[in-house]
Scaffold this motif. Structure first.
Motif, mmCIF file in Angstrom:
data_model
loop_
_atom_site.group_PDB
_atom_site.id
_atom_site.type_symbol
_atom_site.label_atom_id
_atom_site.label_comp_id
_atom_site.label_asym_id
_atom_site.label_seq_id
_atom_site.Cartn_x
_atom_site.Cartn_y
_atom_site.Cartn_z
ATOM 1 N N PRO A 96 34.756 32.975 42.011
ATOM 2 C CA PRO A 96 35.721 32.949 40.906
ATOM 3 C C PRO A 96 35.109 33.286 39.548
ATOM 4 O O PRO A 96 35.833 33.635 38.622
ATOM 5 C CB PRO A 96 36.255 31.513 40.925
ATOM 6 N N GLU A 97 33.775 33.174 39.402
ATOM 7 C CA GLU A 97 33.133 33.524 38.139
ATOM 8 C C GLU A 97 33.179 35.031 37.892
ATOM 9 O O GLU A 97 33.232 35.824 38.838
ATOM 10 C CB GLU A 97 31.670 33.072 38.124
ATOM 11 N N GLN A 98 33.142 35.410 36.624
ATOM 12 C CA GLN A 98 33.013 36.813 36.257
ATOM 13 C C GLN A 98 31.536 37.185 36.324
ATOM 14 O O GLN A 98 30.720 36.681 35.553
ATOM 15 C CB GLN A 98 33.550 37.069 34.845
ATOM 16 N N ILE A 99 31.180 38.053 37.255
ATOM 17 C CA ILE A 99 29.786 38.470 37.431
ATOM 18 C C ILE A 99 29.734 39.995 37.398
ATOM 19 O O ILE A 99 30.390 40.669 38.199
ATOM 20 C CB ILE A 99 29.191 37.948 38.754
ATOM 21 N N LEU A 150 42.620 33.561 50.868
ATOM 22 C CA LEU A 150 42.613 32.396 49.996
ATOM 23 C C LEU A 150 41.302 31.636 50.159
ATOM 24 O O LEU A 150 40.975 31.172 51.262
ATOM 25 C CB LEU A 150 43.796 31.487 50.317
ATOM 26 N N ILE A 151 40.565 31.501 49.045
ATOM 27 C CA ILE A 151 39.253 30.856 49.073
ATOM 28 C C ILE A 151 39.180 29.825 47.950
ATOM 29 O O ILE A 151 39.472 30.134 46.787
ATOM 30 C CB ILE A 151 38.133 31.891 48.909
ATOM 31 N N PHE A 152 38.791 28.602 48.296
ATOM 32 C CA PHE A 152 38.611 27.523 47.332
ATOM 33 C C PHE A 152 37.112 27.256 47.167
ATOM 34 O O PHE A 152 36.350 27.291 48.138
ATOM 35 C CB PHE A 152 39.308 26.244 47.798
ATOM 36 N N THR A 153 36.703 26.967 45.934
ATOM 37 C CA THR A 153 35.299 26.717 45.630
ATOM 38 C C THR A 153 35.186 25.507 44.714
ATOM 39 O O THR A 153 35.930 25.391 43.736
ATOM 40 C CB THR A 153 34.660 27.929 44.935
ATOM 41 N N VAL A 163 39.567 29.002 42.515
ATOM 42 C CA VAL A 163 40.324 29.529 43.636
ATOM 43 C C VAL A 163 40.437 31.042 43.474
ATOM 44 O O VAL A 163 40.587 31.551 42.355
ATOM 45 C CB VAL A 163 41.735 28.882 43.719
ATOM 46 N N VAL A 164 40.304 31.748 44.589
ATOM 47 C CA VAL A 164 40.477 33.196 44.616
ATOM 48 C C VAL A 164 41.591 33.505 45.613
ATOM 49 O O VAL A 164 41.562 33.042 46.758
ATOM 50 C CB VAL A 164 39.175 33.910 45.037
ATOM 51 N N TRP A 165 42.561 34.296 45.156
ATOM 52 C CA TRP A 165 43.699 34.654 46.006
ATOM 53 C C TRP A 165 43.799 36.168 46.058
ATOM 54 O O TRP A 165 43.870 36.837 45.027
ATOM 55 C CB TRP A 165 44.987 34.055 45.442
ATOM 56 N N MET A 166 43.775 36.708 47.270
ATOM 57 C CA MET A 166 43.892 38.145 47.486
ATOM 58 C C MET A 166 45.092 38.393 48.398
ATOM 59 O O MET A 166 44.956 38.426 49.632
ATOM 60 C CB MET A 166 42.598 38.683 48.101
ATOM 61 N N PRO A 167 46.288 38.532 47.813
ATOM 62 C CA PRO A 167 47.519 38.585 48.614
ATOM 63 C C PRO A 167 47.691 39.865 49.415
ATOM 64 O O PRO A 167 48.554 39.938 50.278
ATOM 65 C CB PRO A 167 48.612 38.459 47.546
#
Length: 809
Positions: A118-121, A509-512, A552-556
């Motif tokens: 979720p971080e901007q890298i 859907l990924i939770f961190t 959280v990252v969501w890629m629908p």
């Protein structure tokens, strides 16, 4: 010759040809460099092979396959039949990074897909580092358009991320923290002590990264990852290497680099050496008539017959006294002691000549006769020395507690010296600081079903020695001088434990989440018999913090990606904060304040990105950061007095203090468009706004850059790559400056209107004549614009022509 002999020779030749044809080398279409880790998969059977470190792959196991998918994270995938592959000894691949398939290590200290973080890298790979061909790592980051860099002298470069700079940005090299007990809140030059030509990639994390790396990562982390030698499957040792020489006109830069890599089945090594010689920097001659004299250097100071004499500079665009030299060495040795265990020894050494502090050498003061004269006749840093020795044990084997483990003990040594002499004085002041840091980190990774667990701990111990003296350059007599840091010595130690957890609920859907506990202790002793006796004694600080991250990252689908992140950061005061004595500007002096407390950030951010037909990608990021207990410069009293005599000058007293609260918010955007196989358009910008809350009107927080960015159009074809770019900064108006005594905004370097907007037009290109030889050319700041980046005490290069010849073997 008998018929039997002829038949035997014919069969042998045919077999040799067939065996040779079953080995294919994959090359970058533009640079002609071998590509390791190319995956070749037979679509029908699923069987796959991988190219080795030299780009070669044995395709015999795929023989007869009609459809082989050739895939790499950084190149456009292609599909070929085995017969077509076998007919070619070399296959060219087109470079194109799929942003959703990039991998990063800086989010959790282990490799993971960038799309899951979720971080901007932002990632700058070795290929781009080589093409940009910048003189130091500071200019490299500045010219990406994603990091703002301030410079007080040519031999420096202080990065800013989301409005945080210096010791509020964490520098990491190969997983080892570079920040230490004397990393200062003012502008720094630590970044240039890492050789960019020994780098494999740079990862820039925007926003707090304290769960992964602890104290100091308030605004972000810059992770500099050096090249690692690759193992080969054969029993023999294979040698490969590269070298180049480069010349650039703006500073008459002369740089030479050589790197050699030895690859064996169990043993591999990489050796790198880079030597640079920078002359006095020439600034641009195209000036704005409203501030035509900005940055001019009309004089130089020479010593004649025991007297300081001011002499005219025939070309005031040449910034006399800015040049220096630098040497960088790196040795990395890897040994595979078993199928699952690798040992690594990492040795780095950097040194330089004396580095002139140009911003101080270009300031004026008024003498007793009422005339303006240079403030300093001499002001320079001594050789900037950094030493790193790190061992790493890598274990990649499934166990009850981990699947992967990394253990890294390290030792670092840093030496900083400052030397200055006022105009007309014979007293040359010397301040010497030495820091030794011992560190140990342990990192483990465990995957359990949909769960990924990454955890570990860090230990460190530091020792600081500070000494000083005045030297009469005529007689050699030494006298007392105030040390920069407490002269009784300082120790600083820390221990920490962290855990990061990711749940891949589904591919979409990924939770961190993550937590880190850090404890930092500091003991410093003042033992001054002259100036600051009121502080004498030993001061101790013990600070602890629990930092967190949750995202959280969501890629629908349809190549959309959304992310949300909440995180916290903290920074424990170091000896540079609580015990420093120095003059920040003419008539201002910073004095120690041993009662400082840690500062904290709470950050919320979100991003959205969309990729269209794998050709065009849009990305937007926004953040809001609450900055509490912020350490900023403010008026202070010494024995009830607001001014004291410091180094012969009556100076206003200021000290670093905890203010109640500050806030920052901003946004960034990125666009990448591949029009076809040859043309690519890239553009990005960053905007930041920040204020310190007060009982009345909020005042600007210092270190905040104006809006900045970069746009480029690139063309690449076989053996050829060209780029045209514009790099730009917006205005920094006076109303947005922090004007408090001791502020790091460097108001004295601004115009009457603030820091002007500027842009540069640039072109560069490279041509690979063959696998072994290539040529690079660049013309930067084509219009010869005169400008300074905000907060800088030295003007930027004028028109700069660069030529570089590179060889590979």
């Amino acid at each position: 010759m008998s018929n039997r002999t002829i038949a035997f020779c014919a069969v042998t030749c045919l077999l040799g040809f067939n065996l040779q044809a079953q080995t294919v080398t994959f090359l970058d279409q533009t640079t002609r460099t071998p590509i390791p880790d190319v995956t070749l998969t037979c679509v029908a059977s699923g069987k796959s092979v991988l190219s080795k470190a030299d780009g070669r792959a044995d395709i015999a196991p795929l023989k007869g396959c009609d459809s082989i998918r050739i895939d790499h994270l950084s190149y456009t995938p292609v599909t070929m039949a085995w017969a077509a592959l076998a007919a070619d000894s070399e296959v060219d691949l087109t470079y194109r990074v799929n942003l959703l398939r990039e991998v990063v290590t800086s989010g959790s200290r282990f490799t993971e897909p960038k799309r899951d973080v979720p971080e901007q890298i932002d990632v700058l790979p070795r290929r781009e580092i080589a093409f940009m061909a910048q003189p130091t790592a500071a200019e490299l980051l500045q010219n990406t358009g994603t990091v703002f860099v301030q410079k007080s002298q040519l031999g420096g470069g202080s990065p800013t991320i989301r409005g945080f700079q210096a010791n509020r940005i964490l520098l990491v090299v190969d997983g080892v923290r570079m920040n230490n007990a004397i990393t200062r809140s003012g502008h720094t030059q630590d970044l240039i002590t890492v050789d960019q030509y020994a780098l494999d990639r740079v990862e820039v994390v925007s926003g707090p990264n304290s769960v992964a790396y602890g104290s100091d990562a308030l605004g972000g982390t810059i992770h500099l990852i050096t090249r690692s030698p690759q193992f080969m499957g054969a029993d023999s040792i294979r040698t490969t290497g590269d070298a180049f020489v480069r010349y650039a006109t703006a500073a008459h830069e002369k740089t030479a680099h050589a790197g050699i890599e030895l690859r064996g089945k169990k043993l591999a090594s990489f050796t790198s050496i880079t030597a640079s010689d920078f002359g006095d920097l020439r600034q641009g001659s195209t000036r704005n008539p409203f501030y035509e004299d900005l940055g001019r250097m009309p004089y130089e100071v020479v010593r004649e017959s025991g007297m300081d004499v001011v002499k005219r500079n025939d070309d005031s665009n040449v910034q006399l006294g800015s040049g220096y030299k630098q040497l960088d060495l790196l040795e990395k040795l890897r040994y595979r002691s078993g199928k699952h265990v690798v040992h690594q020894l990492n040795l780095q050494f950097t040194t330089s000549s004396d580095v002139p502090r140009y911003d101080r050498l270009s300031t004026y003061t008024m003498d007793s006769a009422g005339s303006y004269v240079p403030r300093f006749a001499q002001w320079y840093y001594g050789p900037q020395q950094r030493v790193l020795a790190a061992y790493r044990l890598e274990v990649d084997k499934e166990a009850s507690w981990y699947d992967k483990a990394r253990f890294t003990p390290s030792w670092q040594h840093q030496e900083q010296t400052r030397h200055n002499r006022r105009f007309g004085s014979s007293n040359l002041g010397h301040n010497i600081e030495q820091v030794d840091v011992l560190g140990l980190s342990a990192d483990m990774e465990k995957r359990i079903g949909m769960h990924e667990l990454r955890y570990g701990g860090d230990l460190s111990g530091e020792e600081v020695e500070s000494s000083a003296y005045n030297e009469d350059i005529d007689t050699g007599t030494r006298t007392y001088r105030t040390t920069r840091y407490p002269n009784g010595g300082t120790t600083m130690s820390s221990f920490a434990a962290y855990v990061n957890h990711s749940l891949e609920y589904s591919p979409k859907l990924i939770f961190t989440e993550g937590l880190r506990f850090t404890h930092v202790s500091l003991h410093t002793t003042f033992n001054d018999g002259e100036d600051f006796r009121f502080l004498n004694g030993t001061y101790a600080q013990n600070n602890a913090a629990l930092t967190w991250r949750a995202g959280v990252v969501w890629m629908p689908g349809s190549d959309w990606r959304f992310s949300l992140l909440g995180s916290s950061g903290f920074r424990a005061p170091n000896v540079d904060d609580i015990g420093k004595v120095f003059d920040s500007a003419q008539g201002d002096v910073i004095v120690p304040n041993p009662h400082l407390e840690p500062e904290y950030t709470t950050n919320f951010e979100g991003s959205i990105s969309k990729t269209i037909n794998q050709q065009v990608t849009f990305e937007a990021n926004g953040f809001y950061t609450l900055y509490t207990n912020a350490i900023t410069v403010g008026p202070y009293l010494v024995n009830g007095q607001d001014s004291i005599d410091y180094d012969g000058v009556l100076s206003r007293v200021a000290a670093l203090q905890n203010t109640s609260e500050a806030y920052l918010y901003g946004a960034s955007g990125h666009f990448t468009g591949h029009f076809n196989a040859h043309f690519t358009l890239r553009s990005g910008f960053t905007y930041t706004y920040a204020r310190i809350r007060t009982d009345s009107t909020d005042i600007p927080l210092d270190h905040i850059p104006p809006v900045f960015g970069r746009t480029s159009l690139e063309y690449q074809a076989k053996k050829l790559r060209m780029e045209a770019s514009v790099v730009y900064n917006g205005w920094k108006r006076l109303r947005d400056y922090n004007t408090t005594a001791g502020s790091e905004d460097n108001l004295e370097s601004a115009t009457a209107y603030g820091s002007p907007a500027w842009y540069t037009l640039n072109v560069r290109g490279s041509v690979a004549f063959n696998v072994h030889l290539s040529l690079q050319l660049a013309l930067e700041n084509i219009l010869d614009m005169n400008y300074r980046t905000f907060g800088s005490g030295i003007s930027a290069p004028g028109r700069n022509c660069m030529v570089s010849v590179q060889a590979r073997f």
